[in-house]
Design a protein around this motif. Structure first.
Motif, PDB file in Angstrom:
ATOM      1  N   UNK A 162       0.799  -1.240  -0.109  1.00 40.58           N
ATOM      2  CA  UNK A 162      -0.004  -0.121  -0.056  1.00 40.58           C
ATOM      3  C   UNK A 162       0.843   1.215   0.136  1.00 40.58           C
ATOM      4  N   UNK A 163       2.051   1.094   0.504  1.00 38.00           N
ATOM      5  CA  UNK A 163       2.758   2.430   0.622  1.00 38.00           C
ATOM      6  C   UNK A 163       3.669   2.793  -0.647  1.00 38.00           C
ATOM      7  N   UNK A 164       3.949   1.662  -1.378  1.00 39.61           N
ATOM      8  CA  UNK A 164       5.019   1.882  -2.537  1.00 39.61           C
ATOM      9  C   UNK A 164       4.421   2.922  -3.468  1.00 39.61           C
ATOM     10  N   UNK A 165       3.283   2.995  -3.773  1.00 39.08           N
ATOM     11  CA  UNK A 165       2.804   4.079  -4.785  1.00 39.08           C
ATOM     12  C   UNK A 165       3.222   5.446  -4.254  1.00 39.08           C
ATOM     13  N   UNK A 166       3.324   5.892  -2.802  1.00 36.44           N
ATOM     14  CA  UNK A 166       3.816   7.210  -2.197  1.00 36.44           C
ATOM     15  C   UNK A 166       5.191   7.280  -2.668  1.00 36.44           C
ATOM     16  N   UNK A 191      12.311 -15.200  -7.457  1.00 35.67           N
ATOM     17  CA  UNK A 191      11.263 -16.099  -8.166  1.00 35.67           C
ATOM     18  C   UNK A 191       9.749 -15.400  -7.691  1.00 35.67           C
ATOM     19  N   UNK A 192       9.854 -14.646  -6.548  1.00 36.19           N
ATOM     20  CA  UNK A 192       8.418 -13.918  -6.188  1.00 36.19           C
ATOM     21  C   UNK A 192       8.277 -12.932  -7.256  1.00 36.19           C
ATOM     22  N   UNK A 193       9.056 -12.184  -7.411  1.00 34.36           N
ATOM     23  CA  UNK A 193       8.973 -11.022  -8.215  1.00 34.36           C
ATOM     24  C   UNK A 193       8.545 -11.565  -9.522  1.00 34.36           C
ATOM     25  N   UNK A 194       9.256 -12.563 -10.220  1.00 32.39           N
ATOM     26  CA  UNK A 194       9.169 -12.816 -11.510  1.00 32.39           C
ATOM     27  C   UNK A 194       7.743 -13.376 -11.649  1.00 32.39           C
ATOM     28  N   UNK A 195       6.997 -13.776 -10.618  1.00 32.30           N
ATOM     29  CA  UNK A 195       5.922 -14.274 -10.776  1.00 32.30           C
ATOM     30  C   UNK A 195       4.716 -13.377 -10.714  1.00 32.30           C
ATOM     31  N   UNK A 196       5.167 -12.197 -10.621  1.00 32.69           N
ATOM     32  CA  UNK A 196       3.995 -10.951 -10.657  1.00 32.69           C
ATOM     33  C   UNK A 196       3.823 -10.747 -12.064  1.00 32.69           C
ATOM     34  N   UNK A 197       2.537 -10.405 -12.452  1.00 30.95           N
ATOM     35  CA  UNK A 197       2.127 -10.108 -13.827  1.00 30.95           C
ATOM     36  C   UNK A 197       2.774  -8.736 -14.134  1.00 30.95           C
ATOM     37  N   UNK A 198       2.550  -7.824 -13.377  1.00 32.61           N
ATOM     38  CA  UNK A 198       3.573  -6.657 -13.333  1.00 32.61           C
ATOM     39  C   UNK A 198       3.455  -5.877 -11.808  1.00 32.61           C
ATOM     40  N   UNK A 199       4.461  -4.886 -11.782  1.00 31.94           N
ATOM     41  CA  UNK A 199       4.321  -4.147 -10.655  1.00 31.94           C
ATOM     42  C   UNK A 199       3.040  -3.612 -10.428  1.00 31.94           C
ATOM     43  N   UNK A 200       2.452  -3.078 -11.380  1.00 34.72           N
ATOM     44  CA  UNK A 200       1.452  -2.279 -11.132  1.00 34.72           C
ATOM     45  C   UNK A 200       0.170  -3.181 -10.902  1.00 34.72           C
ATOM     46  N   UNK A 201       0.268  -4.324 -11.621  1.00 29.86           N
ATOM     47  CA  UNK A 201      -1.002  -5.302 -10.797  1.00 29.86           C
ATOM     48  C   UNK A 201      -0.978  -5.633  -9.435  1.00 29.86           C
ATOM     49  N   UNK A 202       0.461  -5.927  -9.185  1.00 34.57           N
ATOM     50  CA  UNK A 202       0.616  -6.632  -7.974  1.00 34.57           C
ATOM     51  C   UNK A 202       0.272  -5.523  -6.940  1.00 34.57           C
ATOM     52  N   UNK A 203       0.427  -4.305  -7.133  1.00 30.53           N
ATOM     53  CA  UNK A 203       0.138  -3.093  -6.180  1.00 30.53           C
ATOM     54  C   UNK A 203      -1.224  -2.687  -6.241  1.00 30.53           C
ATOM     55  N   UNK A 204      -1.990  -3.364  -7.279  1.00 26.67           N
ATOM     56  CA  UNK A 204      -3.509  -3.098  -7.309  1.00 26.67           C
ATOM     57  C   UNK A 204      -3.515  -1.807  -7.896  1.00 26.67           C
ATOM     58  N   UNK A 205      -2.656  -1.107  -8.936  1.00 28.39           N
ATOM     59  CA  UNK A 205      -2.803  -0.143  -9.696  1.00 28.39           C
ATOM     60  C   UNK A 205      -3.261  -0.255 -11.095  1.00 28.39           C
ATOM     61  N   UNK A 206      -3.166  -1.681 -11.596  1.00 25.74           N
ATOM     62  CA  UNK A 206      -3.331  -1.843 -13.075  1.00 25.74           C
ATOM     63  C   UNK A 206      -4.405  -1.384 -13.702  1.00 25.74           C
TER      64      UNK A 206
END
Length: 359
Positions: free
Chosen positions: A299-303, A344-359
Motif C-alpha cells: 500500500x505504501x509503495x505508490x507514495x 522468483x516471487x518478483x518474476x511471478x508478478x503479472x506486473x508491478x502495477x497489477x501486484x500493487x493494485x494499480x493495474x
C-alpha cells in the motif's frame, strides 16, 4: 502481553522511537542494534546491544524489528529481518530506491511477515477529518500543498541529491493519496537549489500530479526558506464541486459542513495516537489481530513511486507516468535481486502495477 521488539538505528530518529516505545505499554524494548555500539549503549543503557539486528533479536527473544536506520540500509536490514521470520516497522522511505522497495514487497510475500512503513504524518486525526471533508466536496478539481521550512539537519539529509522530495515530500504525497482516495497517474516536476541553500542537492520543488478520477495534486515546497514558515504538514487546499476544504497543517481543517461530525473514514477509526506513536500502536495492533494496516509495504509503495517519478520528471524535463516508473523499477528489481526465492516471487508478478493494485 507486550510485543518484544528490537530497534535498529540509535541516531536522532532512533532516540525519538525509543521514547515512543517507552510510552507504549503494548511494546517492550529488548535491545538496540547500531553499527556504533557506543551510540547504542548511550541510547539504551543497561539493555543488550549489537551490530546485527537479527542476531540481537534471537538473543533477546524479540518478535519484531523497528528499522530506523539510514535510507540506504533499509533494504538490507528489513530483508534480513523478514527472511528471519520477524515482522518489521520501518521508517520512511521504505527503501532508498523504488526497485528496492519492490524487492521488499516480494520479501514480505515470501516470508509471510508484515512490513509496515511508518508514514508517521498519516496518523494525524486532523488529516482524517480533512479526508472526510474532502469526501463531501463531490468531484475534486484540484488539491495542493505548500510547504516551506528551513531546517539545518546536518548529516545525510544535507548530502542527498534530492533531499526535499526524498526525505520530506513523500509525507505530503502519501497524505494526498489518502485525502483524495486516489492514486497517481502522471507527474510534471521541476526541482532546483538556490544559491544560498546549505543542501548539496535540490532543496526546492514544484510538482503537478494527475490523479485517478481526474483531480490534479500540486506540491510546492522548499527546505531552505527562512521566514514565514509553514507547518511541518504544509498548508492544504482542496477545491471541489461543492466547495473548498482547507487545512493549515496544525489546527482543525475547515470546509463545507465542518460543524457536522465527520465520523470515521472508510479506513477505520482515527488512531489513538499521532505520529510515530500512532504508527507504533497500529503496528502492534495489526500483529495482535492479524489485520493489514495502512502503510503495509504494498500500500505504501505508490507514495515512493510518486517521489521517484517526480525526480525523473525533473531530470528529464518532461512529464513521467507512474506506470512507466514502476515498470522500470520492476525490471531493475528482478535483475538486481540477490535472494533466489525473492527473485522468483518478483518474476511471478503479472506486473508491478497489477501486484500493487494499480493495474
Amino acid at each position: 502481553m507486550a510485543l518484544p521488539v528490537v530497534l535498529a538505528g540509535a541516531g536522532a530518529m532512533g532516540r525519538a522511537w525509543l521514547a515512543a516505545i517507552a510510552a507504549d505499554p503494548a511494546v517492550e524494548l529488548t535491545g538496540v542494534a547500531d553499527l556504533d555500539l557506543g551510540t547504542a549503549r548511550r541510547a539504551a543503557p543497561g539493555l543488550p546491544v549489537g551490530t546485527d539486528v537479527v542476531a540481537l533479536a534471537a538473543q533477546t527473544g524479540a518478535r519484531a524489528v523497528i528499522d530506523v536506520t539510514v535510507p540506504e540500509a533499509h533494504h538490507p536490514v528489513t530483508t534480513a529481518a523478514l527472511l528471519a521470520g520477524l515482522p518489521v516497522l520501518g521508517e520512511k522511505p521504505a527503501a532508498d530506491t523504488l526497485a528496492r522497495a519492490l524487492s521488499l514487497c516480494a520479501a514480505s510475500e515470501v516470508s509471510g511477515q508484515l512490513f509496515m512503513v511508518s508514514q508517521s504524518r498519516r496518523w494525524n486525526p486532523r488529516l482524517f477529518r480533512l479526508r472526510a471533508m474532502t469526501a463531501r466536496l463531490g468531484g475534486v478539481a484540484s488539491a495542493g500543498t505548500d510547504f516551506f521550512r528551513a531546517p539545518h539537519f546536518g548529516g545525510f539529509r544535507e548530502q542527498m541529491a534530492q533531499p526535499l522530495l526524498t526525505d520530506m515530500a513523500v509525507h505530503a504525497f502519501d497524505a494526498a493519496r489518502f485525502v483524495l482516495a486516489a492514486e497517481p497517474v502522471e507527474v510534471t516536476c521541476r526541482t532546483w537549489n538556490p544559491s544560498w541553500s546549505w543542501y548539496a542537492g535540490d532543496a526546492c520543488a514544484a510538482a503537478v500530479f494527475e490523479m485517478t478520477g481526474g483531480a490534479r495534486y500540486v506540491y510546492h515546497g522548499s527546505w531552505c526558506t527562512p521566514g514565514s514558515e509553514t507547518s511541518w504538514n504544509g498548508v492544504w487546499r482542496i477545491n471541489g464541486e461543492h466547495g473548498t476544504a482547507t487545512w493549515d497543517g496544525e489546527s482543525e481543517p475547515a470546509g463545507p459542513a465542518a460543524d457536522e461530525p465527520a465520523g470515521p473514514p472508510a479506513d477505520g477509526p482515527v488512531p489513538p495516537s499521532e505520529g510515530i506513536a500512532g504508527a507504533l500502536r497500529v503496528f502492534a495492533d495489526a500483529l495482535a489481530t492479524g489485520t493489514t494496516p495502512m502503510g503495509e509495504i504494498h500500500e505504501n509503495v505508490p507514495s515512493l513511486a510518486m517521489v521517484e517519478a517526480a525526480i525523473h520528471s525533473s531530470d528529464r524535463g518532461r512529464p513521467v507516468t507512474i506506470g512507466q516508473v514502476l515498470d522500470d523499477a520492476y525490471a531493475q528489481a528482478v535483475t538486481g535481486e540477490q535472494q533466489p526465492d525473492v527473485r522468483a516471487a518478483l518474476r511471478g508478478w503479472p506486473s508491478a502495477r497489477d501486484r500493487l493494485g494499480l493495474g
